[in-house]
Design a protein around this motif. Structure first.
Motif, PDB file in Angstrom:
ATOM      1  N   ILE A 186      38.279  31.016  32.172  1.00  0.00           N
ATOM      2  CA  ILE A 186      37.743  32.347  31.945  1.00  0.00           C
ATOM      3  C   ILE A 186      36.469  32.475  32.771  1.00  0.00           C
ATOM      4  N   ALA A 187      36.456  33.417  33.688  1.00  0.00           N
ATOM      5  CA  ALA A 187      35.336  33.571  34.614  1.00  0.00           C
ATOM      6  C   ALA A 187      34.509  34.799  34.260  1.00  0.00           C
ATOM      7  N   GLU A 188      33.232  34.577  34.022  1.00  0.00           N
ATOM      8  CA  GLU A 188      32.266  35.646  33.795  1.00  0.00           C
ATOM      9  C   GLU A 188      31.578  35.916  35.129  1.00  0.00           C
ATOM     10  N   VAL A 189      31.767  37.117  35.675  1.00  0.00           N
ATOM     11  CA  VAL A 189      31.251  37.417  37.006  1.00  0.00           C
ATOM     12  C   VAL A 189      30.222  38.542  36.945  1.00  0.00           C
ATOM     13  N   GLU A 190      29.309  38.518  37.900  1.00  0.00           N
ATOM     14  CA  GLU A 190      28.271  39.546  37.949  1.00  0.00           C
ATOM     15  C   GLU A 190      28.737  40.799  38.681  1.00  0.00           C
ATOM     16  N   TYR A 191      29.519  40.597  39.756  1.00  0.00           N
ATOM     17  CA  TYR A 191      30.012  41.729  40.543  1.00  0.00           C
ATOM     18  C   TYR A 191      31.513  41.540  40.778  1.00  0.00           C
ATOM     19  N   LEU A 192      32.267  42.606  40.549  1.00  0.00           N
ATOM     20  CA  LEU A 192      33.716  42.549  40.740  1.00  0.00           C
ATOM     21  C   LEU A 192      34.115  43.458  41.901  1.00  0.00           C
ATOM     22  N   TYR A 193      34.955  42.921  42.811  1.00  0.00           N
ATOM     23  CA  TYR A 193      35.363  43.635  44.014  1.00  0.00           C
ATOM     24  C   TYR A 193      36.869  43.872  44.001  1.00  0.00           C
ATOM     25  N   GLU A 194      37.284  44.842  44.814  1.00  0.00           N
ATOM     26  CA  GLU A 194      38.707  45.116  44.974  1.00  0.00           C
ATOM     27  C   GLU A 194      39.368  43.977  45.749  1.00  0.00           C
ATOM     28  N   LYS A 195      40.657  43.882  45.596  1.00  0.00           N
ATOM     29  CA  LYS A 195      41.437  42.904  46.349  1.00  0.00           C
ATOM     30  C   LYS A 195      41.196  43.087  47.846  1.00  0.00           C
ATOM     31  N   GLY A 196      40.878  41.975  48.535  1.00  0.00           N
ATOM     32  CA  GLY A 196      40.680  42.007  49.980  1.00  0.00           C
ATOM     33  C   GLY A 196      39.268  42.294  50.431  1.00  0.00           C
ATOM     34  N   GLU A 197      38.356  42.619  49.503  1.00  0.00           N
ATOM     35  CA  GLU A 197      36.978  42.941  49.896  1.00  0.00           C
ATOM     36  C   GLU A 197      36.124  41.701  50.147  1.00  0.00           C
ATOM     37  N   LEU A 198      36.478  40.584  49.554  1.00  0.00           N
ATOM     38  CA  LEU A 198      35.711  39.352  49.765  1.00  0.00           C
ATOM     39  C   LEU A 198      36.228  38.622  50.993  1.00  0.00           C
ATOM     40  N   ASN A 199      35.303  38.029  51.748  1.00  0.00           N
ATOM     41  CA  ASN A 199      35.669  37.256  52.935  1.00  0.00           C
ATOM     42  C   ASN A 199      36.378  35.972  52.499  1.00  0.00           C
ATOM     43  N   PRO A 200      37.629  35.753  52.910  1.00  0.00           N
ATOM     44  CA  PRO A 200      38.360  34.548  52.503  1.00  0.00           C
ATOM     45  C   PRO A 200      37.642  33.254  52.860  1.00  0.00           C
ATOM     46  N   ASN A 201      36.856  33.270  53.938  1.00  0.00           N
ATOM     47  CA  ASN A 201      36.147  32.063  54.365  1.00  0.00           C
ATOM     48  C   ASN A 201      34.977  31.717  53.456  1.00  0.00           C
ATOM     49  N   GLU A 202      34.595  32.642  52.573  1.00  0.00           N
ATOM     50  CA  GLU A 202      33.462  32.408  51.687  1.00  0.00           C
ATOM     51  C   GLU A 202      33.873  32.087  50.252  1.00  0.00           C
ATOM     52  N   ILE A 203      35.174  32.068  49.982  1.00  0.00           N
ATOM     53  CA  ILE A 203      35.658  31.820  48.622  1.00  0.00           C
ATOM     54  C   ILE A 203      35.420  30.366  48.231  1.00  0.00           C
ATOM     55  N   HIS A 204      34.818  30.156  47.058  1.00  0.00           N
ATOM     56  CA  HIS A 204      34.600  28.810  46.530  1.00  0.00           C
ATOM     57  C   HIS A 204      35.718  28.382  45.577  1.00  0.00           C
ATOM     58  N   THR A 205      36.172  29.300  44.735  1.00  0.00           N
ATOM     59  CA  THR A 205      37.267  29.009  43.810  1.00  0.00           C
ATOM     60  C   THR A 205      38.421  29.970  44.086  1.00  0.00           C
ATOM     61  N   PRO A 206      39.574  29.454  44.526  1.00  0.00           N
ATOM     62  CA  PRO A 206      40.734  30.322  44.765  1.00  0.00           C
ATOM     63  C   PRO A 206      41.279  30.883  43.452  1.00  0.00           C
ATOM     64  N   SER A 207      41.921  32.007  43.540  1.00  0.00           N
ATOM     65  CA  SER A 207      42.384  32.735  42.360  1.00  0.00           C
ATOM     66  C   SER A 207      43.379  31.964  41.508  1.00  0.00           C
ATOM     67  N   ILE A 208      44.075  31.003  42.103  1.00  0.00           N
ATOM     68  CA  ILE A 208      45.106  30.271  41.358  1.00  0.00           C
ATOM     69  C   ILE A 208      44.522  29.525  40.157  1.00  0.00           C
ATOM     70  N   TYR A 209      43.220  29.230  40.211  1.00  0.00           N
ATOM     71  CA  TYR A 209      42.590  28.483  39.126  1.00  0.00           C
ATOM     72  C   TYR A 209      42.048  29.381  38.007  1.00  0.00           C
ATOM     73  N   VAL A 210      42.080  30.683  38.190  1.00  0.00           N
ATOM     74  CA  VAL A 210      41.437  31.597  37.238  1.00  0.00           C
ATOM     75  C   VAL A 210      42.493  32.415  36.501  1.00  0.00           C
ATOM     76  N   GLN A 211      42.403  32.446  35.172  1.00  0.00           N
ATOM     77  CA  GLN A 211      43.358  33.194  34.366  1.00  0.00           C
ATOM     78  C   GLN A 211      42.796  34.497  33.803  1.00  0.00           C
ATOM     79  N   ARG A 212      41.452  34.561  33.585  1.00  0.00           N
ATOM     80  CA  ARG A 212      40.851  35.763  33.002  1.00  0.00           C
ATOM     81  C   ARG A 212      39.520  36.053  33.681  1.00  0.00           C
ATOM     82  N   LEU A 213      39.195  37.345  33.753  1.00  0.00           N
ATOM     83  CA  LEU A 213      37.933  37.789  34.339  1.00  0.00           C
ATOM     84  C   LEU A 213      37.222  38.727  33.371  1.00  0.00           C
TER      85      LEU A 213
END
Length: 229
Positions: A186-213
């Motif tokens: 379960i990930a508590e995030v400060e800012y939520l973006y639309e799909k594709g808005e984040l730079n893939p090269n800057e991702i620390h945790t890929p989505s496959i590991y996250v079940q809830r936001l």
């Protein structure tokens, strides 16, 4: 697209008595403040908590500790919490102290599906009691088993609707490896973006590991304030 919750209580609704939790953060830096507060309100008990430390008195995991909701603590540092000390000395709390690097690797191994590994840390100390040792190239090593959890509660700076996460500077700490080692993250995030808005090269945790936001602001308390005289 991952489920995006608006209620912290709803996000943790299936965390049950006796669950094993991984909780990200280092002191008060990068902790999922609001998810912890939801567990306090939920009054879930007999928890086994895996975290670097148990927060401070009156904040973070220290709130769960104060309410006697934690049965066992697995961590590497206990120096900032008087209630923690009191419960340990009185026998109310079970504690498993682990060298910090070993703790990080036990969590990382759990997320990678590696059941155990050898490390020189702890050889010849009470940490080695009851554990297998083996010599490699003339040096003794200690067998440490990986850690996994029923739930991982983590804090991220940015996330997108797919569940990809980016952490902010030192608030990254234990969060990425814990995200991978929880059955439900379960990930508590400060800012939520639309799909594709984040730079893939800057991702620390890929989505496959996250079940809830869930999106929310934090107090971001300072554990120990140091100012120039």
């Amino acid at each position: 697209m991952k489920p995006i919750y608006t209620s912290y209580l709803e996000a943790v609704k299936d965390i049950h008595d006796g669950a094993t939790l991984m909780v990200g953060g280092f002191g008060l830096c990068g902790i999922p403040e609001n998810l912890i507060l939801a567990l306090v309100e939920k009054k879930v008990t007999d928890l086994t908590v895996i975290s670097n430390n148990c927060g401070v008195d009156e904040w973070g995991l220290g709130l769960l500790l104060k309410n006697k909701q934690i049965k066992k603590m697995i961590g590497s540092y206990v120096g900032e919490n008087k209630e923690f000390e009191r419960q340990v000395l009185s026998g109310e709390l079970e504690v498993e102290l682990t060298p910090q690097g070993t703790l990080a690797e036990k969590i990382r191994a759990g997320g990678a599906g590696i059941p155990a590994f050898y490390t020189p840390a702890g050889v010849g100390t009470p940490i080695a009691n009851g554990k297998e040792t083996r010599a490699f190239n003339g040096k003794e090593y200690l067998l440490e088993e990986a850690l996994q959890a029923d739930f991982s509660l983590i804090r991220a700076w940015k996330g997108d609707q797919m569940g990809n996460l980016i952490y902010h500077k030192t608030a990254r700490n234990f969060n990425p490896m814990m995200a991978a080692a929880g059955k439900v993250t379960i990930a508590e995030v400060e800012y939520l973006y639309e799909k594709g808005e984040l730079n893939p090269n800057e991702i620390h945790t890929p989505s496959i590991y996250v079940q809830r936001l869930i999106v929310g602001k934090q107090e971001k308390r300072i554990e120990r304030l140091t100012v120039q005289g």
